[in-house]
Write a protein that holds these residues in place. Structure first.
Motif, mmCIF file in Angstrom:
data_model
loop_
_atom_site.group_PDB
_atom_site.id
_atom_site.type_symbol
_atom_site.label_atom_id
_atom_site.label_comp_id
_atom_site.label_asym_id
_atom_site.label_seq_id
_atom_site.Cartn_x
_atom_site.Cartn_y
_atom_site.Cartn_z
ATOM 1 N N VAL A 43 -63.173 108.374 1.820
ATOM 2 C CA VAL A 43 -63.241 107.113 0.882
ATOM 3 C C VAL A 43 -64.497 106.417 0.678
ATOM 4 N N VAL A 44 -64.876 105.991 1.785
ATOM 5 C CA VAL A 44 -66.277 105.234 1.864
ATOM 6 C C VAL A 44 -67.357 106.064 1.276
ATOM 7 N N GLU A 45 -67.409 107.474 1.546
ATOM 8 C CA GLU A 45 -68.411 108.251 0.899
ATOM 9 C C GLU A 45 -68.239 108.322 -0.596
ATOM 10 N N ARG A 46 -67.103 108.352 -1.164
ATOM 11 C CA ARG A 46 -66.698 108.358 -2.372
ATOM 12 C C ARG A 46 -67.131 107.014 -3.183
ATOM 13 N N ILE A 47 -66.871 105.841 -2.749
ATOM 14 C CA ILE A 47 -66.789 104.549 -3.408
ATOM 15 C C ILE A 47 -67.572 103.654 -2.768
ATOM 16 N N HIS A 48 -68.352 103.770 -1.632
ATOM 17 C CA HIS A 48 -69.287 102.867 -1.072
ATOM 18 C C HIS A 48 -68.888 101.485 -0.899
ATOM 19 N N ARG A 49 -67.436 101.315 -0.402
ATOM 20 C CA ARG A 49 -66.999 100.157 -0.145
ATOM 21 C C ARG A 49 -66.430 100.113 1.204
ATOM 22 N N PRO A 50 -66.582 99.057 2.107
ATOM 23 C CA PRO A 50 -65.730 99.160 3.291
ATOM 24 C C PRO A 50 -64.165 99.313 3.038
ATOM 25 N N THR A 51 -63.583 100.241 3.722
ATOM 26 C CA THR A 51 -62.327 100.801 3.482
ATOM 27 C C THR A 51 -61.274 100.684 4.686
ATOM 28 N N ILE A 52 -60.095 100.512 4.643
ATOM 29 C CA ILE A 52 -59.281 100.345 5.652
ATOM 30 C C ILE A 52 -58.106 101.305 5.131
ATOM 31 N N LEU A 53 -57.510 102.241 5.940
ATOM 32 C CA LEU A 53 -56.183 102.889 5.657
ATOM 33 C C LEU A 53 -55.278 102.537 6.561
ATOM 34 N N ILE A 54 -54.114 102.069 6.132
ATOM 35 C CA ILE A 54 -53.196 101.774 7.004
ATOM 36 C C ILE A 54 -51.717 102.705 6.974
ATOM 37 N N SER A 55 -51.290 103.243 8.107
ATOM 38 C CA SER A 55 -50.168 103.978 8.119
ATOM 39 C C SER A 55 -48.848 103.090 8.624
ATOM 40 N N ILE A 56 -48.196 103.059 7.713
ATOM 41 C CA ILE A 56 -46.973 102.084 7.956
ATOM 42 C C ILE A 56 -45.674 103.293 8.783
ATOM 43 N N ALA A 57 -45.467 102.712 10.034
ATOM 44 C CA ALA A 57 -44.475 103.765 10.625
ATOM 45 C C ALA A 57 -42.964 103.811 9.314
ATOM 46 N N PRO A 58 -42.438 104.858 9.487
ATOM 47 C CA PRO A 58 -41.290 105.204 8.569
ATOM 48 C C PRO A 58 -40.179 104.158 8.470
#
Length: 581
Positions: free
Chosen positions: A377-392
């Protein structure tokens, strides 16, 4: 689809005068573009350039310069003399797996009783903790030797002491205000450590400990060079800068790798289709070998990677490498699906004028791949990016963060720490834990930090160009000499050339998964070119309407027995500036 922002071309390296370049050409008898590159990268004096092009193992730093080394070697020697069981505790990434295997092999060569242990990412979590202490107690260990972890594990070290177990910490991550209460804590980034090179990977630190221990036990030093294949793989995969000592260790480790004595690495090289190569490059590790080792840690149980690297025969290694291959296939599937979902979230909610940083969250994302996807995602938009996985079940959430050069990720997480349960990392990459009900407030605070720290100019991605060339200069001779600049990676990037005002012969083609293939032409010379995942560039640049400028790296393309020189495109745009037309 969220469009990638236009990129700005900038010059990389120091400004050099022609006289200095001329002196290098005369002294080294190398092509002018190569000598200009040397001067730009700080090797303008002939003797310095020679040392850079031909680094030597006898130039490595003395391992005894690492603070705490005497105490660590004394305790390890006592364990060897007394026949004590040592638990080697690593991490679940490539660096942790390789350093665990390195310590285990070397200590066993010295007659030690060793039990290797790496935590499971999704069950045990990161670092020395309760799972590692329990494993040491179960093994009857009297000593825990950490590899690529432990410098912040104060509580776990105290718990080990309460169980009657000593701890020697070896790590390379940034220490806290106080060191853990271990017998010894070796980390080149300790404020009181005089070691000259602070950038060693965890396996590099482990190798220095092995050097000192090997010497203390009266062993011939040259035998240790055969373990540099593990050091090279870990240093490249951990994105340690390939400068100074790291470059020397990696360069020689890559030489060992094609003839490795390690059955597990032999099986891995075969499975990656590299067994017929007499020379392996850093890109083979970063794109083919490293991801296979990393996959077991990401998808399940990293101990499979350790078992592979400790295999004692080709027959033992084969089923183990198949397990890595299976996990890597599952990782690729999860990677693609998570990226697709992340880009859909971007489509629905991302505003480039508002969002200087991006926090994306979803239930069920595999925590083992969100870091990879955040990088995409950073490669695509050049913004600091955080992905969060929420436990089911919704009780907790884990995040992985990636950044851009102008933004200190760790400092931003520290400023937003009130919203987080736990976090750690460095300027460009980090991990975190957060309660799901805090995600929205954290997203707002993190974006506010980014808007304060970043200017609109920081959000324009840059293409760093080393040198302008005409296509006839981008030839096999230049490529052959460029090998001496390697290994390439963080801190020593592969040179990017700019050819301006080139034509496109024939018609461009889209091949594979959105790759752009075309043939460049200039001054009567043609050069095949490929741009990976660059097919969409055709929507913005009409290559049939006039000359273009291309930024590229030189590579060899292998197809069966056929080997050809190829330009690997970094960027392209309508021709402008000097050389156009």
């Amino acid at each position: 689809m969220v469009p990638a922002p236009a990129r700005r071309w900038v010059r990389r390296g120091a400004v050099v005068d022609d006289a200095a370049v001329g002196r290098l050409v005369e002294a080294l008898r190398l092509p002018e573009p190569l000598c200009r590159l040397l001067a730009q990268r700080g090797y303008g004096v002939p003797e310095e350039a020679k040392r850079f092009l031909r680094p030597r193992l006898d130039g490595l730093h003395d391992p005894w310069l690492l603070a705490g080394m005497e105490r660590a070697v004394e305790r390890l020697s006592r364990a060897l003399d007394r026949g004590e069981t040592v638990l080697v505790h690593g991490d679940y990434d490539v660096d942790g797996i390789c350093s665990t295997a390195l310590y285990t092999q070397v200590l066993r060569r010295l007659g030690g009783r060793v039990v290797p242990f790496v935590p499971r990412r999704l069950v045990d979590g990161y670092d020395l903790g309760p799972a590692g202490i329990a494993a040491a107690v179960e093994a009857g260990a009297r000593l825990i030797l950490t590899a690529d972890c432990g410098i912040l594990a104060h509580g776990a070290v105290l718990a080990a002491k309460d169980a009657g177990i000593d701890v020697v910490v070896t790590d390379h991550h940034t220490p806290g205000a106080e060191l853990p209460p271990a017998v010894a804590a070796i980390d080149p980034n300790r404020p009181d450590c005089p070691y000259p090179d602070k950038a060693l990977a965890g396996t590099g630190v482990a190798f220095k400990v092995c050097q000192a221990l090997w010497e203390a036990r009266g062993q011939p030093p040259t035998e240790l060079w055969y373990y540099l294949d593990l050091v090279a793989i870990a240093t490249i995969a951990d994105l340690a800068p390939l400068r100074g000592e790291n470059r020397v260790l990696t360069r020689y480790g890559l030489r060992v790798l094609p003839v490795t004595r390690n059955p597990g690495l032999r099986a891995l090289v075969r499975r990656a289709g590299l067994a017929d190569r007499a020379f392996l490059m850093a890109s083979h590790v970063s794109h083919m070998l490293g991801p296979r080792i990393n996959a077991v840690g990401r998808m399940g149980d990293a101990s499979w990677g350790v078992r592979l690297l400790l295999a004692e025969s080709d027959e033992e290694a084969e089923p183990l490498v198949e397990r890595l291959e299976q996990d890597n296939r599952e990782r690729q599937i999860a990677d693609r699906e998570t990226l697709r979902e992340a880009l859909e979230l971007l489509e629905r909610g991302y505003d480039p004028d508002r969002d200087y940083a991006v926090v994306l969250a979803a239930s069920g994302w595999h925590p083992g791949v969100i870091g990879i996807v955040a990088s995409r995602v950073v490669e695509r938009i050049h913004r600091p990016t955080i992905l969060i996985s929420i436990a089911p079940e919704g009780g907790h959430a884990r995040g992985s963060a990636r950044s851009i050069p102008a933004f200190d990720l760790y400092a931003a997480l520290r400023a937003c720490g009130d919203h987080l349960e736990r976090y750690g990392g460095h300027k460009y990459a980090a991990g975190l834990e957060i309660r799901p009900d805090r995600i929205d407030a954290f997203r707002e605070a993190f974006n506010a930090m980014a808007r304060t720290a970043l200017s609109p100019d920081d959000l324009v991605p840059e293409v760093e160009v080393d040198l302008d060339v005409r296509l006839p200069e981008a030839n096999q001779e230049l490529y052959r000499y460029l090998r001496h600049f390697g290994p390439f990676g963080v801190g020593n990037p592969a040179p990017v050339f700019a050819a301006r005002g080139v034509s496109v012969a024939g018609y461009p083609r889209v091949v594979g998964n959105g790759h752009l293939k075309l043939q460049l032409a200039q001054d009567g010379v043609r050069l095949e070119a490929i741009g990976f995942r660059m097919a969409e560039w055709l929507k913005h640049v009409d290559v049939s309407r006039g000359p273009i400028d291309v930024a590229f790296q030189l590579h060899e393309d292998r197809w069966g027995d056929r080997v050809t020189l190829q330009a690997r495109l970094v960027d392209l745009r309508p021709a402008a500036g000097p050389g156009a037309g």
